[in-house]
Design a protein around this motif. Structure first.
Motif, PDB file in Angstrom:
ATOM      1  N   TRP A 151       3.267 -12.228  15.319  1.00 25.30           N
ATOM      2  CA  TRP A 151       2.046 -13.039  15.336  1.00 25.30           C
ATOM      3  C   TRP A 151       2.202 -14.176  14.324  1.00 25.30           C
ATOM      4  N   PRO A 152       2.440 -15.417  14.819  1.00 31.12           N
ATOM      5  CA  PRO A 152       2.710 -16.529  13.888  1.00 31.12           C
ATOM      6  C   PRO A 152       1.529 -16.886  12.994  1.00 31.12           C
ATOM      7  N   ASN A 153       0.334 -16.501  13.380  1.00 32.75           N
ATOM      8  CA  ASN A 153      -0.842 -16.863  12.562  1.00 32.75           C
ATOM      9  C   ASN A 153      -1.243 -15.751  11.582  1.00 32.75           C
ATOM     10  N   VAL A 154      -0.372 -14.757  11.403  1.00 34.14           N
ATOM     11  CA  VAL A 154      -0.657 -13.670  10.448  1.00 34.14           C
ATOM     12  C   VAL A 154       0.250 -13.818   9.230  1.00 34.14           C
ATOM     13  N   THR A 155      -0.349 -13.810   8.042  1.00 41.26           N
ATOM     14  CA  THR A 155       0.456 -13.818   6.813  1.00 41.26           C
ATOM     15  C   THR A 155       0.088 -12.600   5.973  1.00 41.26           C
ATOM     16  N   ILE A 156       1.033 -12.211   5.125  1.00 40.44           N
ATOM     17  CA  ILE A 156       0.838 -11.014   4.290  1.00 40.44           C
ATOM     18  C   ILE A 156       0.776 -11.439   2.828  1.00 40.44           C
ATOM     19  N   ASP A 157      -0.100 -10.800   2.092  1.00 36.34           N
ATOM     20  CA  ASP A 157      -0.218 -11.095   0.662  1.00 36.34           C
ATOM     21  C   ASP A 157      -0.532  -9.797  -0.078  1.00 36.34           C
ATOM     22  N   THR A 158      -0.465  -9.853  -1.398  1.00 41.40           N
ATOM     23  CA  THR A 158      -0.899  -8.705  -2.205  1.00 41.40           C
ATOM     24  C   THR A 158      -1.874  -9.209  -3.248  1.00 41.40           C
ATOM     25  N   PHE A 159      -2.753  -8.307  -3.696  1.00 41.05           N
ATOM     26  CA  PHE A 159      -3.767  -8.747  -4.659  1.00 41.05           C
ATOM     27  C   PHE A 159      -4.267  -7.561  -5.459  1.00 41.05           C
ATOM     28  N   GLU A 160      -4.557  -7.822  -6.728  1.00 40.89           N
ATOM     29  CA  GLU A 160      -5.197  -6.799  -7.552  1.00 40.89           C
ATOM     30  C   GLU A 160      -6.524  -7.388  -8.001  1.00 40.89           C
ATOM     31  N   GLY A 161      -7.607  -6.787  -7.580  1.00 45.93           N
ATOM     32  CA  GLY A 161      -8.924  -7.319  -7.932  1.00 45.93           C
ATOM     33  C   GLY A 161      -9.898  -7.083  -6.801  1.00 45.93           C
ATOM     34  N   LEU A 162     -10.979  -7.846  -6.831  1.00 47.31           N
ATOM     35  CA  LEU A 162     -12.023  -7.675  -5.820  1.00 47.31           C
ATOM     36  C   LEU A 162     -11.675  -8.429  -4.539  1.00 47.31           C
ATOM     37  N   LEU A 203       2.636   6.321  -1.925  1.00 43.27           N
ATOM     38  CA  LEU A 203       4.007   6.715  -1.574  1.00 43.27           C
ATOM     39  C   LEU A 203       4.941   5.515  -1.685  1.00 43.27           C
ATOM     40  N   PHE A 204       4.432   4.355  -1.265  1.00 41.30           N
ATOM     41  CA  PHE A 204       5.248   3.141  -1.266  1.00 41.30           C
ATOM     42  C   PHE A 204       4.731   2.147  -2.307  1.00 41.30           C
ATOM     43  N   THR A 205       5.665   1.381  -2.884  1.00 45.39           N
ATOM     44  CA  THR A 205       5.240   0.344  -3.828  1.00 45.39           C
ATOM     45  C   THR A 205       4.534  -0.762  -3.044  1.00 45.39           C
ATOM     46  N   VAL A 206       3.837  -1.595  -3.769  1.00 36.67           N
ATOM     47  CA  VAL A 206       3.144  -2.713  -3.124  1.00 36.67           C
ATOM     48  C   VAL A 206       4.160  -3.623  -2.431  1.00 36.67           C
ATOM     49  N   ASP A 207       5.313  -3.832  -3.086  1.00 35.38           N
ATOM     50  CA  ASP A 207       6.346  -4.684  -2.475  1.00 35.38           C
ATOM     51  C   ASP A 207       6.871  -4.070  -1.175  1.00 35.38           C
ATOM     52  N   GLU A 208       7.062  -2.750  -1.172  1.00 40.69           N
ATOM     53  CA  GLU A 208       7.532  -2.088   0.057  1.00 40.69           C
ATOM     54  C   GLU A 208       6.489  -2.211   1.173  1.00 40.69           C
ATOM     55  N   ARG A 209       5.233  -2.043   0.816  1.00 38.77           N
ATOM     56  CA  ARG A 209       4.166  -2.156   1.823  1.00 38.77           C
ATOM     57  C   ARG A 209       4.114  -3.576   2.374  1.00 38.77           C
ATOM     58  N   HIS A 210       4.293  -4.543   1.469  1.00 39.73           N
ATOM     59  CA  HIS A 210       4.313  -5.956   1.867  1.00 39.73           C
ATOM     60  C   HIS A 210       5.477  -6.201   2.838  1.00 39.73           C
ATOM     61  N   GLU A 211       6.656  -5.668   2.517  1.00 38.81           N
ATOM     62  CA  GLU A 211       7.842  -5.864   3.372  1.00 38.81           C
ATOM     63  C   GLU A 211       7.624  -5.254   4.760  1.00 38.81           C
ATOM     64  N   MET A 212       7.108  -4.039   4.783  1.00 34.44           N
ATOM     65  CA  MET A 212       6.890  -3.378   6.089  1.00 34.44           C
ATOM     66  C   MET A 212       5.887  -4.170   6.928  1.00 34.44           C
ATOM     67  N   LEU A 213       4.828  -4.647   6.284  1.00 33.26           N
ATOM     68  CA  LEU A 213       3.825  -5.436   7.017  1.00 33.26           C
ATOM     69  C   LEU A 213       4.414  -6.751   7.516  1.00 33.26           C
ATOM     70  N   THR A 214       5.237  -7.376   6.693  1.00 31.77           N
ATOM     71  CA  THR A 214       5.853  -8.650   7.105  1.00 31.77           C
ATOM     72  C   THR A 214       6.693  -8.437   8.364  1.00 31.77           C
ATOM     73  N   ASP A 215       7.481  -7.370   8.371  1.00 32.06           N
ATOM     74  CA  ASP A 215       8.314  -7.057   9.547  1.00 32.06           C
ATOM     75  C   ASP A 215       7.471  -6.861  10.802  1.00 32.06           C
ATOM     76  N   VAL A 216       6.461  -6.032  10.701  1.00 35.58           N
ATOM     77  CA  VAL A 216       5.748  -5.621  11.918  1.00 35.58           C
ATOM     78  C   VAL A 216       4.730  -6.638  12.409  1.00 35.58           C
ATOM     79  N   THR A 217       4.442  -7.645  11.586  1.00 33.50           N
ATOM     80  CA  THR A 217       3.494  -8.672  12.048  1.00 33.50           C
ATOM     81  C   THR A 217       4.218  -9.980  12.385  1.00 33.50           C
ATOM     82  N   ALA A 218       5.559  -9.955  12.324  1.00 34.21           N
ATOM     83  CA  ALA A 218       6.340 -11.183  12.554  1.00 34.21           C
ATOM     84  C   ALA A 218       6.061 -11.777  13.936  1.00 34.21           C
TER      85      ALA A 218
END
Ligand code: PNS
Length: 167
Positions: free
Chosen positions: A68-79, A51-66
Motif C-alpha cells: 500500500w503506497p499510501n501507508v507509512t510506519i512510524d514509532t512514538f512514545e507519548g500521547l 516480545l519484539f522491540t519497537v524497531d522489530e515491530r516497525h520492520e515487520m509492519l514496513t514489510d507487510v504494508t509495502a
C-alpha cells in the motif's frame, strides 16, 4: 468529489503491534482505501512487556504494508493526540472485534476528542479475525501451536525464531 485544493485526508492507526496480525492488516488495508495517507504508529508502552522491540515491530509492519503506497510506519512514545497534532492528523481509526472492545475504546475516543478534538472512527473487524489478538498469537506460538493463518509469513518466521517453536 475531490479537487486539487482539497486537503490531504490523513488517518492514524495506532497500536502496540507486538506483533502485527492479519486482523491489523485487514483494518490497515481498508483504511488505506478510504484515506489519502495512513500512518501506522507503533506506540511505546513502558508498562507493557513486549516480545519484539519497537524497531522489530516497525520492520515487520514496513514489510507487510509495502503493497500500500499510501501507508507509512512510524514509532512514538507519548500521547496519541500529541502525535496527531504534530503530524496534522485529524482522525484515529480503530478496529473493533467485539462489544467487549467497545467500552475501553469508547473511553479512549472520548478522552482523545476532549483532549485535542481528535476524532476516532471505529471499523468492525472482518469476522474471520474477531477472536484474534497479538497476545493470544504470542502465547500459542510460545507453546508450539500453529499461528500460520493468523499472521503474515514474515511475522511467522520471526515468531518461530523468537519463541523457539518448530511449527
Ligand atoms: O494495540 P494496543 O495495545 O491495543 O494499542 C493501544 C494504544 C497504543 C492505541 C493505546 O495504548 C494508546 O493510545 N497509547 C498512547 C498513550 C495515550 O495516548 N494514552 C491516552 C489514551 S486516552
Amino acid at each position: 468529489m475531490m479537487s486539487d485544493n482539497d486537503p490531504v485526508r490523513r488517518a492514524l492507526c495506532p497500536g502496540s503491534f507486538d506483533p502485527v496480525t492479519n486482523g491489523h492488516l485487514d483494518i490497515i488495508g481498508r483504511c488505506a482505501s478510504l484515506y489519502d495517507e495512513v500512518v501506522v504508529a507503533v506506540f511505546v508502552n513502558q508498562s507493557k512487556s513486549s516480545l519484539f522491540t519497537v524497531d522489530e515491530r516497525h520492520e515487520m509492519l514496513t514489510d507487510v504494508t509495502a503493497k500500500w503506497p499510501n501507508v507509512t510506519i512510524d514509532t512514538f512514545e507519548g500521547l496519541v493526540v500529541d502525535y496527531c497534532r504534530q503530524h496534522e492528523i485529524p482522525v484515529i481509526v480503530k478496529g473493533l472485534r467485539a462489544v467487549s472492545d467497545f467500552d475501553y475504546e469508547l473511553q479512549m475516543a472520548q478522552m482523545n476528542r476532549g483532549l485535542a478534538g481528535v476524532d476516532t472512527l471505529f471499523m468492525p473487524t472482518n469476522p474471520e479475525y474477531s477472536f484474534l489478538a497479538s497476545s493470544l498469537v504470542k502465547e500459542i506460538a510460545k507453546w508450539g501451536g500453529d499461528v500460520s493463518s493468523l499472521v503474515p509469513p514474515n511475522v511467522l518466521v520471526r515468531l518461530t525464531e523468537r519463541t523457539g517453536s518448530t511449527t
